[in-house]
Design an enzyme around this catalytic site. Structure first.
Site, PDB file in Angstrom:
ATOM      1  N   LYS A  80       0.861  -1.180   0.000  1.00 26.37           N
ATOM      2  CA  LYS A  80       0.000   0.000   0.000  1.00 26.37           C
ATOM      3  C   LYS A  80       0.897   1.229   0.000  1.00 26.37           C
ATOM      4  O   LYS A  80       2.034   1.166   0.470  1.00 26.37           O
ATOM      5  CB  LYS A  80      -0.868  -0.007   1.268  1.00 26.37           C
ATOM      6  CG  LYS A  80      -2.091   0.852   1.196  1.00 26.37           C
ATOM      7  CD  LYS A  80      -3.316   0.062   0.825  1.00 26.37           C
ATOM      8  CE  LYS A  80      -4.557   0.919   0.921  1.00 26.37           C
ATOM      9  NZ  LYS A  80      -5.777   0.158   0.702  1.00 26.37           N
ATOM     10  N   GLY A 180     -20.233   6.775   7.232  1.00 29.64           N
ATOM     11  CA  GLY A 180     -19.480   7.265   6.070  1.00 29.64           C
ATOM     12  C   GLY A 180     -20.232   6.887   4.816  1.00 29.64           C
ATOM     13  O   GLY A 180     -20.486   5.701   4.574  1.00 29.64           O
ATOM     14  N   VAL A 181     -20.632   7.892   4.038  1.00 27.36           N
ATOM     15  CA  VAL A 181     -21.360   7.573   2.795  1.00 27.36           C
ATOM     16  C   VAL A 181     -20.610   8.184   1.604  1.00 27.36           C
ATOM     17  O   VAL A 181     -21.136   8.976   0.844  1.00 27.36           O
ATOM     18  CB  VAL A 181     -22.850   8.019   2.843  1.00 27.36           C
ATOM     19  CG1 VAL A 181     -23.665   7.008   3.611  1.00 27.36           C
ATOM     20  CG2 VAL A 181     -23.013   9.408   3.439  1.00 27.36           C
ATOM     21  N   GLY A 182     -19.344   7.789   1.492  1.00 31.62           N
ATOM     22  CA  GLY A 182     -18.494   8.252   0.396  1.00 31.62           C
ATOM     23  C   GLY A 182     -18.642   7.358  -0.823  1.00 31.62           C
ATOM     24  O   GLY A 182     -19.724   6.812  -1.094  1.00 31.62           O
ATOM     25  N   ASN A 183     -17.548   7.191  -1.555  1.00 31.71           N
ATOM     26  CA  ASN A 183     -17.585   6.467  -2.837  1.00 31.71           C
ATOM     27  C   ASN A 183     -18.161   5.059  -2.721  1.00 31.71           C
ATOM     28  O   ASN A 183     -19.017   4.661  -3.507  1.00 31.71           O
ATOM     29  CB  ASN A 183     -16.176   6.378  -3.414  1.00 31.71           C
ATOM     30  CG  ASN A 183     -15.707   7.722  -3.900  1.00 31.71           C
ATOM     31  OD1 ASN A 183     -16.465   8.458  -4.527  1.00 31.71           O
ATOM     32  ND2 ASN A 183     -14.467   8.069  -3.598  1.00 31.71           N
ATOM     33  N   VAL A 184     -17.676   4.291  -1.752  1.00 39.69           N
ATOM     34  CA  VAL A 184     -18.146   2.904  -1.623  1.00 39.69           C
ATOM     35  C   VAL A 184     -19.560   2.885  -1.060  1.00 39.69           C
ATOM     36  O   VAL A 184     -20.464   2.255  -1.619  1.00 39.69           O
ATOM     37  CB  VAL A 184     -17.208   2.070  -0.714  1.00 39.69           C
ATOM     38  CG1 VAL A 184     -17.789   0.684  -0.488  1.00 39.69           C
ATOM     39  CG2 VAL A 184     -15.810   1.968  -1.328  1.00 39.69           C
ATOM     40  N   ALA A 185     -19.747   3.593   0.067  1.00 43.29           N
ATOM     41  CA  ALA A 185     -21.013   3.447   0.788  1.00 43.29           C
ATOM     42  C   ALA A 185     -22.201   4.049   0.040  1.00 43.29           C
ATOM     43  O   ALA A 185     -23.333   3.582   0.221  1.00 43.29           O
ATOM     44  CB  ALA A 185     -20.896   4.034   2.184  1.00 43.29           C
ATOM     45  N   TYR A 186     -21.962   5.047  -0.788  1.00 47.53           N
ATOM     46  CA  TYR A 186     -23.081   5.566  -1.596  1.00 47.53           C
ATOM     47  C   TYR A 186     -23.648   4.417  -2.452  1.00 47.53           C
ATOM     48  O   TYR A 186     -24.863   4.202  -2.516  1.00 47.53           O
ATOM     49  CB  TYR A 186     -22.613   6.734  -2.486  1.00 47.53           C
ATOM     50  CG  TYR A 186     -23.633   7.075  -3.547  1.00 47.53           C
ATOM     51  CD1 TYR A 186     -24.773   7.796  -3.224  1.00 47.53           C
ATOM     52  CD2 TYR A 186     -23.473   6.623  -4.861  1.00 47.53           C
ATOM     53  CE1 TYR A 186     -25.737   8.072  -4.188  1.00 47.53           C
ATOM     54  CE2 TYR A 186     -24.426   6.898  -5.824  1.00 47.53           C
ATOM     55  CZ  TYR A 186     -25.558   7.620  -5.492  1.00 47.53           C
ATOM     56  OH  TYR A 186     -26.506   7.874  -6.442  1.00 47.53           O
TER      57      TYR A 186
HETATM   58  N1  LIG Z   1     -12.765   2.551  -2.608  1.00 44.11           N
HETATM   59  C1  LIG Z   1     -12.591   1.249  -2.586  1.00 44.11           C
HETATM   60  O1  LIG Z   1     -12.770   0.561  -3.597  1.00 44.11           O
HETATM   61  C2  LIG Z   1     -12.204   0.581  -1.313  1.00 44.11           C
HETATM   62  C3  LIG Z   1     -12.293   1.238  -0.103  1.00 44.11           C
HETATM   63  N2  LIG Z   1     -12.013   0.584   1.058  1.00 44.11           N
HETATM   64  C4  LIG Z   1     -12.127   1.265   2.326  1.00 44.11           C
HETATM   65  O2  LIG Z   1     -13.480   1.674   2.509  1.00 44.11           O
HETATM   66  C5  LIG Z   1     -13.520   2.905   3.213  1.00 44.11           C
HETATM   67  C6  LIG Z   1     -14.288   3.937   2.408  1.00 44.11           C
HETATM   68  O3  LIG Z   1     -13.641   4.119   1.170  1.00 44.11           O
HETATM   69  P1  LIG Z   1     -14.185   5.182   0.099  1.00 44.11           P
HETATM   70  O4  LIG Z   1     -15.653   5.143   0.070  1.00 44.11           O
HETATM   71  O5  LIG Z   1     -13.414   4.935  -1.126  1.00 44.11           O
HETATM   72  O6  LIG Z   1     -13.675   6.531   0.749  1.00 44.11           O
HETATM   73  P2  LIG Z   1     -14.373   7.975   0.693  1.00 44.11           P
HETATM   74  O7  LIG Z   1     -13.332   8.927   1.161  1.00 44.11           O
HETATM   75  O8  LIG Z   1     -15.033   8.204  -0.598  1.00 44.11           O
HETATM   76  O9  LIG Z   1     -15.527   7.831   1.796  1.00 44.11           O
HETATM   77  C7  LIG Z   1     -15.294   7.864   3.164  1.00 44.11           C
HETATM   78  C8  LIG Z   1     -16.378   8.745   3.769  1.00 44.11           C
HETATM   79  O10 LIG Z   1     -16.240   8.675   5.186  1.00 44.11           O
HETATM   80  C9  LIG Z   1     -16.482   9.965   5.694  1.00 44.11           C
HETATM   81  N3  LIG Z   1     -15.907  10.071   7.029  1.00 44.11           N
HETATM   82  C10 LIG Z   1     -14.609  10.243   7.377  1.00 44.11           C
HETATM   83  N4  LIG Z   1     -14.491  10.274   8.707  1.00 44.11           N
HETATM   84  C11 LIG Z   1     -15.742  10.112   9.222  1.00 44.11           C
HETATM   85  C12 LIG Z   1     -16.285  10.047  10.529  1.00 44.11           C
HETATM   86  N5  LIG Z   1     -15.515  10.185  11.616  1.00 44.11           N
HETATM   87  N6  LIG Z   1     -17.624   9.853  10.671  1.00 44.11           N
HETATM   88  C13 LIG Z   1     -18.411   9.739   9.581  1.00 44.11           C
HETATM   89  N7  LIG Z   1     -17.958   9.803   8.327  1.00 44.11           N
HETATM   90  C14 LIG Z   1     -16.646   9.977   8.144  1.00 44.11           C
HETATM   91  C15 LIG Z   1     -15.877  10.913   4.676  1.00 44.11           C
HETATM   92  O11 LIG Z   1     -16.396  12.218   4.761  1.00 44.11           O
HETATM   93  C16 LIG Z   1     -16.253  10.218   3.372  1.00 44.11           C
HETATM   94  O12 LIG Z   1     -17.473  10.674   2.841  1.00 44.11           O
HETATM   95  C17 LIG Z   1     -12.051   3.270   3.492  1.00 44.11           C
HETATM   96  O13 LIG Z   1     -11.697   2.767   4.752  1.00 44.11           O
HETATM   97  C18 LIG Z   1     -11.290   2.518   2.409  1.00 44.11           C
HETATM   98  O14 LIG Z   1      -9.955   2.226   2.766  1.00 44.11           O
HETATM   99  C19 LIG Z   1     -11.633  -0.736   1.060  1.00 44.11           C
HETATM  100  C20 LIG Z   1     -11.538  -1.428  -0.089  1.00 44.11           C
HETATM  101  C21 LIG Z   1     -11.745  -0.819  -1.375  1.00 44.11           C
HETATM  102  C1  LIG Z   2      -7.846  -1.231  -5.603  1.00 44.57           C
HETATM  103  C2  LIG Z   2      -8.054  -0.889  -4.205  1.00 44.57           C
HETATM  104  C3  LIG Z   2      -9.495  -0.770  -4.016  1.00 44.57           C
HETATM  105  C4  LIG Z   2      -7.344  -1.884  -3.381  1.00 44.57           C
HETATM  106  C5  LIG Z   2      -7.095  -1.436  -1.982  1.00 44.57           C
HETATM  107  O1  LIG Z   2      -6.201  -0.676  -1.727  1.00 44.57           O
HETATM  108  C6  LIG Z   2      -7.972  -1.926  -0.953  1.00 44.57           C
HETATM  109  O2  LIG Z   2      -8.721  -2.883  -1.181  1.00 44.57           O
HETATM  110  O3  LIG Z   2      -7.938  -1.379   0.162  1.00 44.57           O
END
Ligand SMILES: NC(=O)C1=CN([C@@H]2O[C@H](COP(=O)(O)OP(=O)(O)OC[C@H]3O[C@@H](n4cnc5c(N)ncnc54)[C@H](O)[C@@H]3O)[C@@H](O)[C@H]2O)C=CC1
Ligand SMILES: CC(C)CC(=O)C(=O)O
Length: 367
Positions: A80, A180-186
């Site tokens: 990473k 958290g409702v960012g990229n994944v959770a949306y």
């Molecule tokens: N994007 C992906 O494909 C993958 C993501 N993950 C993990 O999933 C998690 C979310 O990833 P993404 O959605 O990509 O990130 P993101 O940054 O798009 O979403 C995270 C959300 O959490 C919110 N947040 C941060 N701190 C907070 C708190 N204390 N309380 C409430 N909300 C809070 C942020 O404002 C943001 O909207 C991360 O831990 C990431 O490492 C794991 C595997 C793959």
């Molecule tokens: C391609 C990414 C989504 C891989 C990664 O870093 C993860 O799964 O946390």
């Protein structure tokens, strides 16, 4: 932080510091274990409080990738990267070009992708300098943003965990608290809403909350209140360490299943929730959809093939629960067992001598 001591404790292979004054790049690449193949894992951009915090995050996340890739059945090791900086203000093209050159310098030992704070556009810039990057634009014949696929995998894994806890994998009518409702959770919320689940959500970003309230009829709560809400399932989808001494006593959920990496602050927290009868879907098993999807690029991306593998996350969660029951251990330990056994078997099979490239005798021929 005593870096070598830490690396020795968890058997890390390599830690690389990358600095480029002109662009402001300060990055750390951590390679944990390459027994199964090159280390694949995303690059996180974050405003770390200290350099030690950045190093620790890179190391912890890299080790998680070793386990994630192994448990997902990928022929990839774990690594990473983190870039120190504010993703909203500090990014520039030269920074990602410089970072791409550092990755290229590792000659394939580390392959990158997106993580929190980095995007497909950033990966496309890195691709200008190196082939060792995934999650690049579909325009290049690649897989693009991994987040919707991660979300689908989490949805599948959540159903398997629900089956264990409630006797049915239907999420219809289930109350699901999403942190958290960012990229994944949306995208996860979209699947859950389509299946008829009731959503309670929180985020520190008000716009992100507003979107899921409007689109999926979610109820919003303050960030500190999410742990204690009345719900069936808790889905941590923000950052790590949120299952800890302060939050566990508040939990009412019967299932914990979410996307965040490193959800357990310490291993003992996995023991506590196990004793409470909570079904915990281990983070690196349930959130492997993104890495499964980007890894497929290494074979020439085929979405159908990738999605078939992502579907398997349901079975992988079932398998982990089965091992946990069989061996009388918490699910987080069962997941570790699954991953460690696969790595150990592959390490053993590689102990046979096979002439790959340079052979010791080849030096004689050049004399
Ligand atoms: N994007 C992906 O494909 C993958 C993501 N993950 C993990 O999933 C998690 C979310 O990833 P993404 O959605 O990509 O990130 P993101 O940054 O798009 O979403 C995270 C959300 O959490 C919110 N947040 C941060 N701190 C907070 C708190 N204390 N309380 C409430 N909300 C809070 C942020 O404002 C943001 O909207 C991360 O831990 C990431 O490492 C794991 C595997 C793959
Ligand atoms: C391609 C990414 C989504 C891989 C990664 O870093 C993860 O799964 O946390």
């Amino acid at each position: 932080m005593e870096i070598f001591k830490y690396m020795e404790q968890y058997d890390y292979e390599q830690l690389v510091f990358c600095q480029d004054k002109e662009s402001g790049l300060k990055a750390i690449i951590a390679i944990h274990d390459t027994t199964l193949g090159p280390a694949l894992g995303g690059t996180r951009m974050w405003m770390y409080e200290s350099e030690d915090a950045a190093i620790e995050d890179a190391l912890r996340l890299a080790r998680g990738m070793t386990y994630k890739n192994a448990a997902a059945g990928l022929n990839l090791g774990g690594g990473k990267a983190v870039i120190i900086g504010d993703p909203r203000k500090d990014k520039n093209e030269a920074m990602f070009r410089a970072f791409g050159r550092f990755i290229q310098g590792l000659n394939g030992r580390y392959i990158t992708a997106e993580d929190v704070g980095t995007t497909v556009a950033d990966m496309d810039i890195i691709y200008e300098e190196t082939d060792y990057v995934t999650g690049i634009s579909p325009a290049f014949g690649s897989s693009g943003n991994p987040s919707p696929v991660t979300a689908y995998g989490v949805y599948r894994g959540m159903k398997a965990a629900a089956k264990e806890a409630f006797g049915s994998d239907s999420l219809e009518g289930k109350v699901i608290a999403v942190q958290g409702v960012g990229n994944v959770a949306y995208n996860l919320c979209r699947h859950l809403h389509e299946e008829g689940a009731k959503l309670i959500v929180t985020d520190i970003n008000k716009e992100a909350v507003q979107r899921v309230v409007e689109e999926f009829g979610a109820k919003a709560v303050d960030p500190n209140d999410i742990y204690g809400v009345d719900c069936d399932i808790f889905a941590p989808c923000a950052l790590g360490g949120i299952i800890n001494d302060q939050t566990i006593p508040q939990l009412k959920a019967k299932v914990i299943a979410g996307a965040a990496n490193n959800q357990l602050r310490e291993a003992r927290h996995g023991d506590i929730i196990h004793e409470m009868g909570i079904v915990y879907a281990p983070d690196y098993v349930i959130n492997a959809g993104g890495v499964i999807n980007v890894a497929d690029e290494l074979y020439g991306y085929n979405r159908e093939r990738a999605m078939k593998k992502v579907e398997q996350i349901y079975n992988n969660i079932e398998k982990v629960i089965e091992i946990a029951k069989r061996d009388g251990i918490p699910t987080y330990q069962a997941a570790d067992r699954l991953a460690e056994e696969r790595i150990a078997k592959m390490r053993q099979s590689r102990s046979q001598f096979l002439q790959n490239g340079q052979h010791i005798l080849s030096r004689r021929r050049t004399r």
